[in-house]
Design a protein around this motif. Sequence first.
Motif, PDB file in Angstrom:
ATOM      1  N   THR A  29      45.076  52.503  48.934  1.00 45.00           N
ATOM      2  CA  THR A  29      43.897  51.655  49.047  1.00 45.00           C
ATOM      3  C   THR A  29      42.692  52.392  48.503  1.00 45.00           C
ATOM      4  O   THR A  29      42.631  53.628  48.546  1.00 45.00           O
ATOM      5  CB  THR A  29      43.632  51.250  50.509  1.00 45.00           C
ATOM      6  OG1 THR A  29      42.434  50.445  50.563  1.00 45.00           O
ATOM      7  CG2 THR A  29      43.452  52.469  51.404  1.00 45.00           C
TER       8      THR A  29
ATOM      9  N   LEU B 161      45.097  45.379  42.304  1.00 36.92           N
ATOM     10  CA  LEU B 161      44.342  45.260  43.547  1.00 36.92           C
ATOM     11  C   LEU B 161      44.107  43.787  43.874  1.00 36.92           C
ATOM     12  O   LEU B 161      43.913  42.962  42.980  1.00 36.92           O
ATOM     13  CB  LEU B 161      42.996  45.975  43.428  1.00 36.92           C
ATOM     14  CG  LEU B 161      43.018  47.488  43.196  1.00 36.92           C
ATOM     15  CD1 LEU B 161      41.595  48.008  43.059  1.00 36.92           C
ATOM     16  CD2 LEU B 161      43.751  48.213  44.333  1.00 36.92           C
TER      17      LEU B 161
ATOM     18  N   GLU C  26      39.630  44.175  47.350  1.00 37.78           N
ATOM     19  CA  GLU C  26      39.486  45.509  46.761  1.00 37.78           C
ATOM     20  C   GLU C  26      38.943  45.420  45.330  1.00 37.78           C
ATOM     21  O   GLU C  26      38.132  46.259  44.921  1.00 37.78           O
ATOM     22  CB  GLU C  26      40.829  46.239  46.783  1.00 37.78           C
ATOM     23  CG  GLU C  26      41.240  46.702  48.170  1.00 37.78           C
ATOM     24  CD  GLU C  26      42.479  47.578  48.140  1.00 37.78           C
ATOM     25  OE1 GLU C  26      42.331  48.810  48.236  1.00 37.78           O
ATOM     26  OE2 GLU C  26      43.596  47.032  47.998  1.00 37.78           O
TER      27      GLU C  26
END
Length: 310
Positions: A152, A183, A187
């Motif tokens: 992440t 992503l 994000e």
Amino acid sequence: MIVDYGFTTESDNRQPDEQADGLLVGAVDLHQHPGPSPFPRRMSILDAARDASDAGFRAIVAKSHHHSMVTDILALRGAGLDELPTDVYGGIALNRTVGGLNPYAVELALRMGGRMVWFPTLSSNAHVKHHEHHDTGFPTSEVELRPNEIITILDDRGAVLPEVRDILSVIAAEDAVLTCGHLGVEESSALIDAALEAGISRIVVNHPIFVVGASVGQAVEWARKGVTIEHCVVMYFGREERRRDLDELLTFIKEVGVERTVLSSDSGQKNNPLPVTLFRRAVRGLLDAGVGEDDIRRLVGTNAGQLLIP
């Protein structure tokens, strides 16, 4: 509207099409998948470059999910790659096999001639979750690899991680192209805002429908910030059993605008048509759908060239 122009599922039969072939001259493919790769591929970098050169492409980008292809490209300069009229660029995808969010790897790849940085693809949360619930036909590795682990770009509070900002500073300094990889929407949006703050002007969202999960409205919002939306023609002109409705692509192009849209192949996998074949099919499909020649030139060449070439 599902299109079929007489090509068999795996065929690369190139029926004569003077109009489409003419529009491919000067094309730029930002997203090809030649070998070497742990995934099965049907072409090498040199094969891809020769094929693109024969069709008059200005440039292609060789992408691997697992390693930087910049050194592979450099190694081929003495093997005939530098003799071809089509420029070949590479970059780096920030998955586990390059150390994840690794500014050192990014810096090396870009300073050795790379032009693109893909944020996590195989290692993104959106990719992992999507493939847990969908049969996407995505290839599997022919090489034994460690289990994938999610990467992440955000901390527990939703803030962009310091190492991401370090990478963004490198991309900005090298005036390279940032892509959001696989992503998801949250994000990607955070990354885009951080990239703009870092002074990055070349930003791409890859295939918003596939894995990323972005709506047309979301793509429009990103485009208004100066982001380019990439669509992969393998999804609309590839294998018949996985072909998406062309009206979906046409809607994205209309709403986002031709000036903020690029078409790439995202091909080179063993079971897919070759990139140039897909570009030819896409150009014919767009022509038949009423898209003008000037707009097609922008979609397949001009816009991508302005992004890629400093």
